[in-house]
Design a protein around this motif. Structure first.
Motif, PDB file in Angstrom:
ATOM      1  N   ILE A 197       0.872  -1.178   0.000  1.00 57.70           N
ATOM      2  CA  ILE A 197       0.000   0.000   0.000  1.00 57.70           C
ATOM      3  C   ILE A 197       0.907   1.226   0.000  1.00 57.70           C
ATOM      4  N   ALA A 198       0.830   2.117  -0.952  1.00 55.94           N
ATOM      5  CA  ALA A 198      -0.106   2.198  -2.083  1.00 55.94           C
ATOM      6  C   ALA A 198       0.646   1.814  -3.363  1.00 55.94           C
ATOM      7  N   GLY A 199       0.250   2.413  -4.520  1.00 53.55           N
ATOM      8  CA  GLY A 199       0.817   1.994  -5.781  1.00 53.55           C
ATOM      9  C   GLY A 199       1.386   3.114  -6.613  1.00 53.55           C
ATOM     10  N   SER A 200       2.042   4.073  -5.968  1.00 50.72           N
ATOM     11  CA  SER A 200       2.642   5.191  -6.702  1.00 50.72           C
ATOM     12  C   SER A 200       4.047   4.829  -7.172  1.00 50.72           C
ATOM     13  N   ASP A 228     -10.641   2.117   1.776  1.00 47.62           N
ATOM     14  CA  ASP A 228     -11.802   1.224   1.729  1.00 47.62           C
ATOM     15  C   ASP A 228     -11.389  -0.079   2.407  1.00 47.62           C
ATOM     16  N   PHE A 229     -11.462  -0.065   3.716  1.00 46.46           N
ATOM     17  CA  PHE A 229     -10.885  -1.139   4.512  1.00 46.46           C
ATOM     18  C   PHE A 229     -11.500  -2.495   4.177  1.00 46.46           C
ATOM     19  N   GLU A 230     -12.807  -2.565   4.027  1.00 45.97           N
ATOM     20  CA  GLU A 230     -13.466  -3.848   3.801  1.00 45.97           C
ATOM     21  C   GLU A 230     -13.059  -4.464   2.466  1.00 45.97           C
ATOM     22  N   ARG A 231     -12.933  -3.646   1.417  1.00 44.14           N
ATOM     23  CA  ARG A 231     -12.492  -4.174   0.120  1.00 44.14           C
ATOM     24  C   ARG A 231     -11.049  -4.653   0.193  1.00 44.14           C
ATOM     25  N   CYS A 232     -10.197  -3.874   0.860  1.00 46.29           N
ATOM     26  CA  CYS A 232      -8.797  -4.273   0.992  1.00 46.29           C
ATOM     27  C   CYS A 232      -8.664  -5.561   1.793  1.00 46.29           C
ATOM     28  N   LEU A 233      -9.442  -5.676   2.865  1.00 47.62           N
ATOM     29  CA  LEU A 233      -9.381  -6.870   3.699  1.00 47.62           C
ATOM     30  C   LEU A 233      -9.879  -8.093   2.936  1.00 47.62           C
ATOM     31  N   GLN A 245      -6.573 -13.492  -1.589  1.00 45.67           N
ATOM     32  CA  GLN A 245      -5.252 -13.753  -2.150  1.00 45.67           C
ATOM     33  C   GLN A 245      -4.301 -14.416  -1.153  1.00 45.67           C
ATOM     34  N   ASP A 246      -4.803 -14.775   0.026  1.00 43.98           N
ATOM     35  CA  ASP A 246      -3.984 -15.416   1.060  1.00 43.98           C
ATOM     36  C   ASP A 246      -2.742 -14.581   1.395  1.00 43.98           C
ATOM     37  N   VAL A 247      -2.965 -13.310   1.655  1.00 46.43           N
ATOM     38  CA  VAL A 247      -1.884 -12.382   1.980  1.00 46.43           C
ATOM     39  C   VAL A 247      -1.358 -12.657   3.387  1.00 46.43           C
ATOM     40  N   SER A 248      -0.034 -12.732   3.508  1.00 48.87           N
ATOM     41  CA  SER A 248       0.557 -12.982   4.825  1.00 48.87           C
ATOM     42  C   SER A 248       1.540 -11.892   5.240  1.00 48.87           C
ATOM     43  N   ALA A 249       1.567 -10.766   4.499  1.00 48.15           N
ATOM     44  CA  ALA A 249       2.353  -9.590   4.908  1.00 48.15           C
ATOM     45  C   ALA A 249       1.732  -8.362   4.269  1.00 48.15           C
ATOM     46  N   VAL A 250       1.629  -7.294   5.047  1.00 48.44           N
ATOM     47  CA  VAL A 250       1.119  -6.012   4.547  1.00 48.44           C
ATOM     48  C   VAL A 250       2.227  -4.994   4.733  1.00 48.44           C
ATOM     49  N   ILE A 251       2.622  -4.344   3.644  1.00 46.01           N
ATOM     50  CA  ILE A 251       3.844  -3.542   3.632  1.00 46.01           C
ATOM     51  C   ILE A 251       3.583  -2.203   2.953  1.00 46.01           C
ATOM     52  N   SER A 252       4.264  -1.166   3.422  1.00 49.44           N
ATOM     53  CA  SER A 252       4.303   0.096   2.703  1.00 49.44           C
ATOM     54  C   SER A 252       5.637   0.771   2.997  1.00 49.44           C
ATOM     55  N   ASP A 253       5.955   1.752   2.168  1.00 44.61           N
ATOM     56  CA  ASP A 253       7.089   2.620   2.453  1.00 44.61           C
ATOM     57  C   ASP A 253       6.877   3.935   1.727  1.00 44.61           C
ATOM     58  N   GLU A 254       7.491   4.977   2.266  1.00 47.62           N
ATOM     59  CA  GLU A 254       7.454   6.323   1.690  1.00 47.62           C
ATOM     60  C   GLU A 254       6.023   6.872   1.572  1.00 47.62           C
ATOM     61  N   ILE A 283       0.296   8.269   4.882  1.00 49.75           N
ATOM     62  CA  ILE A 283      -1.134   7.973   4.982  1.00 49.75           C
ATOM     63  C   ILE A 283      -1.422   6.485   4.905  1.00 49.75           C
ATOM     64  N   ALA A 284      -0.488   5.704   4.373  1.00 53.13           N
ATOM     65  CA  ALA A 284      -0.713   4.262   4.259  1.00 53.13           C
ATOM     66  C   ALA A 284      -0.490   3.522   5.570  1.00 53.13           C
ATOM     67  N   MET A 285       0.296   4.089   6.497  1.00 51.71           N
ATOM     68  CA  MET A 285       0.733   3.313   7.651  1.00 51.71           C
ATOM     69  C   MET A 285      -0.408   2.878   8.583  1.00 51.71           C
ATOM     70  N   PRO A 286      -1.394   3.732   8.883  1.00 53.85           N
ATOM     71  CA  PRO A 286      -2.511   3.234   9.691  1.00 53.85           C
ATOM     72  C   PRO A 286      -3.292   2.123   9.002  1.00 53.85           C
ATOM     73  N   VAL A 287      -3.396   2.178   7.675  1.00 58.77           N
ATOM     74  CA  VAL A 287      -4.083   1.117   6.932  1.00 58.77           C
ATOM     75  C   VAL A 287      -3.291  -0.178   7.031  1.00 58.77           C
ATOM     76  N   VAL A 288      -1.971  -0.087   6.866  1.00 56.11           N
ATOM     77  CA  VAL A 288      -1.105  -1.257   7.017  1.00 56.11           C
ATOM     78  C   VAL A 288      -1.323  -1.898   8.377  1.00 56.11           C
ATOM     79  N   ALA A 289      -1.322  -1.086   9.421  1.00 51.54           N
ATOM     80  CA  ALA A 289      -1.446  -1.607  10.787  1.00 51.54           C
ATOM     81  C   ALA A 289      -2.799  -2.277  11.019  1.00 51.54           C
TER      82      ALA A 289
END
Length: 403
Positions: A9-12, A54-59, A65-74, A77-83
């Protein structure tokens, strides 16, 4: 380590290096971002076009997709979503409380106050009158800024009641989670950035820069000059101040980026984030300055492989220097006719990256916030003499010609 799936998160443009790192380590990298033409989408193994808030769509996408890590950098605004996503999925992250502390400027001030760290006089403001009261109380110019925004949007230096009234609503409009503004005494001194990495028990400050700012707006950086020492300022003292904040914060692991100002012999925290420095500081400059593969450590921790390495910067890197230099808009801007000197940017080995955020025929103007700067280059050298030569040559050769 077998292949596993992460969500970035995100995709810039700024998330492309962490996506590349994840894939180079043998994992899948998925991305969520709201725009169809998001720069990071072509580099990912898959993507969700959605608002990152959009927390519910992301979750749902993470579970699908069986995600086992949520990551962001730079991206602040993404960090609270990651957490929050990581918490729901039961995977490691910086944690919800740390995400709040490292994105909420008022909480940073309260934390500093509680732990005996230096801070300027400040006040949480829900109306212009709150800021005016602080101005009258301390009789010194203020800086007002949104509680939890980024890229210097909505940040103003004010020295009168009229200026507060003129700018307060705009500052407020950029605050995201809680509609509030923080007003604080404006510190006139030199500004620094400091990037680091947190292990379970220790924080390592890895790269320090001295900042310069544009003449037309002293809130927007025009140059970050990185070195391990400075003849005018005690960088070891700055490292100690920075390490103390992070180690007291409870941040379990991750990257950090902080800004400080120097006044009367002391370093005052301006703000700090639980992510790497933007404009590719964490991707390019920190590894060069420190020899630390910070992205590899972040990815491993995010997948649950949390270790306790020693990230002390080796002596062989101590002469290294780097610069993140932003190009200046000629005069007051205009229509771009041509750019001269790009062959030097391509051919000089110490220039590891550059980018113009415009094309021939575009109209450019002086930047009004960090995201509106017209471009940059990053140069990394083994010593300051070589770096200064490169910077001078860029200054002489690169010309943006306007009609």
């Amino acid at each position: 380590m077998s292949e596993r799936t992460s969500l970035v998160i995100a995709g810039s443009y700024w998330q492309i290096p962490i996506i590349k790192k994840i894939k180079s380590m043998g994992h899948r990298a998925l991305v969520v971002n709201p725009y169809e033409d998001s720069p990071a989408f072509p580099y990912a193994d898959g993507h969700l076009q959605a608002d990152i808030f959009d927390f519910e769509r992301c979750l749902a996408y993470c579970k699908e997709q069986d995600v086992s890590a949520v990551i962001s950098d730079e991206s602040d605004i993404a960090m609270p979503v990651v957490a929050c996503l990581a918490n729901e999925l039961g995977v490691p992250s910086l944690g919800v409380e740390s995400a709040r502390l490292f994105t909420d400027k008022f909480m940073m001030r309260e934390f500093s106050k509680k732990n005996g760290l230096l801070y300027p006089e400040y006040r949480m403001c829900s109306s212009p009158e709150d800021a005016i009261e602080l101005l009258q109380q301390i009789r010194h110019k203020l800086i007002i800024k949104p509680l939890d925004s980024n890229s210097s949007r909505g940040v103003f230096i004010v020295s009168s009641e009229e200026e507060i009234i003129d700018h307060f609503e705009e500052a407020l409009s950029y605050s995201k989670v809680e509609k509030a503004v923080i007003a604080e005494r404006y510190i006139e001194g030199t500004e620094f950035t400091i990037d680091g990495i947190k292990t379970p028990s220790k924080h390592y400050s890895l790269a320090i820069s001295e900042k310069k700012h544009y003449a037309h707006n002293n809130n927007i950086a025009s140059e970050l000059l990185f070195a391990h020492t400075n003849t005018k300022y005690d960088y070891q003292k700055l490292r100690e101040v920075n390490d103390k904040f992070v180690e007291l914060s409870g941040l379990p692991f991750g990257l950090t980026h902080a800004e400080y100002k120097f006044e009367a012999g002391n370093f005052y925290l301006i703000e700090i984030a639980a992510r790497g420095g933007g404009n590719l500081i964490s991707a390019d400059i920190v590894p060069f300055m420190s020899g630390v593969d910070n992205y590899e450590y972040l990815v491993n921790c995010s997948f649950g492989y949390i270790e306790e390495p020693d990230f002390t910067v080796p002596a062989k890197y101590k002469n290294r220097c780097a610069v993140l230099k932003f190009f200046d808009t000629p005069a007051n801007g205009g229509l771009v006719k041509k750019i001269q000197g790009c062959d030097y940017l391509e051919s000089e080995p110490d220039i590891i990256r550059y980018k113009f955020n415009f094309a021939i025929g575009d109209i450019i103007e002086p930047a009004q916030n960090d995201s509106k700067r017209i471009g940059f280059y990053i140069a990394c050298s083994e010593n300051m003499d070589k770096l200064q030569t490169v910077m001078q040559t860029v200054h002489e050769k690169i010309k943006i010609v306007l009609i």
